[in-house]
Structures are given as C-alpha cells and as structure tokens.
Design a protein around this motif. Structure first.
Motif, PDB file in Angstrom:
ATOM      1  N   ASP A  96      59.438  98.852  50.848  1.00  0.00           N
ATOM      2  CA  ASP A  96      59.879  98.541  52.208  1.00  0.00           C
ATOM      3  C   ASP A  96      60.829  97.347  52.111  1.00  0.00           C
ATOM      4  N   ILE A  97      62.118  97.609  52.209  1.00  0.00           N
ATOM      5  CA  ILE A  97      63.136  96.577  52.004  1.00  0.00           C
ATOM      6  C   ILE A  97      62.967  95.414  52.974  1.00  0.00           C
ATOM      7  N   LYS A  98      62.494  95.698  54.167  1.00  0.00           N
ATOM      8  CA  LYS A  98      62.335  94.648  55.175  1.00  0.00           C
ATOM      9  C   LYS A  98      61.273  93.620  54.795  1.00  0.00           C
ATOM     10  N   THR A  99      60.305  94.007  53.966  1.00  0.00           N
ATOM     11  CA  THR A  99      59.216  93.091  53.615  1.00  0.00           C
ATOM     12  C   THR A  99      59.350  92.507  52.209  1.00  0.00           C
ATOM     13  N   ASP A 101      61.106  90.114  51.126  1.00  0.00           N
ATOM     14  CA  ASP A 101      61.153  88.646  51.128  1.00  0.00           C
ATOM     15  C   ASP A 101      59.768  88.015  51.245  1.00  0.00           C
ATOM     16  N   LEU A 102      58.759  88.784  51.613  1.00  0.00           N
ATOM     17  CA  LEU A 102      57.402  88.248  51.746  1.00  0.00           C
ATOM     18  C   LEU A 102      56.672  88.123  50.407  1.00  0.00           C
ATOM     19  N   ILE A 103      57.143  88.848  49.388  1.00  0.00           N
ATOM     20  CA  ILE A 103      56.475  88.833  48.086  1.00  0.00           C
ATOM     21  C   ILE A 103      56.709  87.470  47.423  1.00  0.00           C
ATOM     22  N   LYS A 104      55.642  86.907  46.892  1.00  0.00           N
ATOM     23  CA  LYS A 104      55.691  85.583  46.264  1.00  0.00           C
ATOM     24  C   LYS A 104      55.585  85.706  44.744  1.00  0.00           C
ATOM     25  N   SER A 105      56.416  84.958  44.050  1.00  0.00           N
ATOM     26  CA  SER A 105      56.338  84.861  42.598  1.00  0.00           C
ATOM     27  C   SER A 105      55.289  83.829  42.210  1.00  0.00           C
ATOM     28  N   LYS A 125      73.066  94.298  49.778  1.00  0.00           N
ATOM     29  CA  LYS A 125      73.232  92.961  50.346  1.00  0.00           C
ATOM     30  C   LYS A 125      72.568  91.847  49.558  1.00  0.00           C
ATOM     31  N   LYS A 126      71.504  92.157  48.814  1.00  0.00           N
ATOM     32  CA  LYS A 126      70.700  91.090  48.239  1.00  0.00           C
ATOM     33  C   LYS A 126      70.017  91.542  46.954  1.00  0.00           C
ATOM     34  N   SER A 127      69.740  90.578  46.098  1.00  0.00           N
ATOM     35  CA  SER A 127      68.970  90.826  44.894  1.00  0.00           C
ATOM     36  C   SER A 127      67.641  90.097  45.027  1.00  0.00           C
ATOM     37  N   HIS A 128      66.552  90.824  44.869  1.00  0.00           N
ATOM     38  CA  HIS A 128      65.207  90.265  44.983  1.00  0.00           C
ATOM     39  C   HIS A 128      64.621  90.183  43.577  1.00  0.00           C
ATOM     40  N   VAL A 129      64.177  88.997  43.169  1.00  0.00           N
ATOM     41  CA  VAL A 129      63.610  88.808  41.842  1.00  0.00           C
ATOM     42  C   VAL A 129      62.227  88.182  41.983  1.00  0.00           C
ATOM     43  N   HIS A 139      51.082  91.306  49.175  1.00  0.00           N
ATOM     44  CA  HIS A 139      52.405  91.919  49.267  1.00  0.00           C
ATOM     45  C   HIS A 139      52.849  92.643  48.002  1.00  0.00           C
ATOM     46  N   TYR A 140      52.084  92.524  46.928  1.00  0.00           N
ATOM     47  CA  TYR A 140      52.442  93.136  45.649  1.00  0.00           C
ATOM     48  C   TYR A 140      52.203  94.647  45.624  1.00  0.00           C
TER      49      TYR A 140
END
Length: 159
Positions: A96-99, A101-105, A125-129, A139-140
């Motif tokens: 779910d691309i909208k969520t 940003d909620l995942i924490k490293s 638009k963005k790269s999520h790492v 959220h994982y």
C-alpha cells in the motif's frame, strides 16, 4: 445625455460578456487527475556477517535480478530471470503505497557481525528505504507479504 447612456450600456454589456466568457471554462481542462502511483522496482538485500555475505534481489515489472556472494572468499554469482505481468502483480499487490511512510527502520546490526535486511521500494515520485524494518511489527506486514511472494519465485540457491 445620450452619449452617457451609450457608454454605460457598452460598459455593462462588455462586463457581462467577460463574465460569461470566464465562467464557461472547459470541463476537460479541470479534469487533471493524477494517475495512481506505481512501483518501479523493489530491492531486497541481506548484507553482513563475519565473512561479508550478501544477497541482493531486484525485481522489476519484467525481470528478476539476483546477486549473492561472500566478500572474504571472493565469491560472486548473479542471475537474471524473466517474469510475467501476473507474477509482478502478485508481488506488488500487498504493498500500500500510501502507508509506506509509516514503516520504521531499526538500527543496523552489521557492527556486531549481524546481517541487515534492507528493503527499497521505488515509485515514480519517491524512493522508500527500510533497514531491519521487521522490528516494526505493525507496519512491516506488507513487506513480509512481499517476501513471501518472492520466496515463491526465487531459485533454490537464492532462498
């Protein structure tokens, strides 16, 4: 007096025409819906350990690129595999691309001879790492589902 009446009618009529012109904008111009955000690729990598082990899995819409090795032994293998559209859709469906940003490293474990799991999800638009995001139990889940789908398509030597 007749000149004043004509000017006032001209001014009123001109203003009326301008208002009508600006209020009648095309509905096609107003419809600038943005297409939904899409995933370009997903990379899952495992790096670390005593000997410098690594395994990198990069999945695009049409292909799977696999790389693994051990730095201490100068061992390196790579492989490319074609995938079809159905496999790609099954792989990205849990995301779910909208969520994202909620995942924490979590902190790296390489400094204590551990292995880091790194996910990278690239959209237009963005790269999520995410590094060791498995500690984020809430959220994982969507990344865990991606890993499960990857297991289904990986060759034995990369599992």
């Amino acid at each position: 007096m007749s000149a004043i009446k004509n000017n006032s009618w001209k001014l009123f009529f001109s203003t009326f025409l301008l208002l009508i012109f600006f209020s009648c904008s095309s509905k096609e111009e107003k419809k600038t819906d943005n297409p939904p955000e899409e995933i370009d690729y997903i990379i899952l990598s495992y790096v670390g350990g005593d000997s410098g082990n690594y395994k990198i899995i990069k999945v695009k819409k049409d292909s799977l690129y696999l790389e693994k090795g051990v730095a201490a032994k100068n061992m390196h293998n790579e492989q490319r595999v074609a995938i079809n559209n159905l496999v790609w859709k099954n792989l990205i469906s849990p995301v779910d691309i909208k969520t994202l940003d909620l995942i924490k490293s979590s902190p790296s474990t390489q400094s204590v001879d551990g292995t880091d799991e790194t996910f990278q999800i690239k959209t237009k638009k963005k790269s999520h790492v995410y590094v060791n995001a498995y500690n984020d139990t809430i959220h994982y889940r969507q990344l865990q589902k991606v890993k499960t789908e990857l297991e289904k398509i990986l060759p034995k030597e990369y599992k």
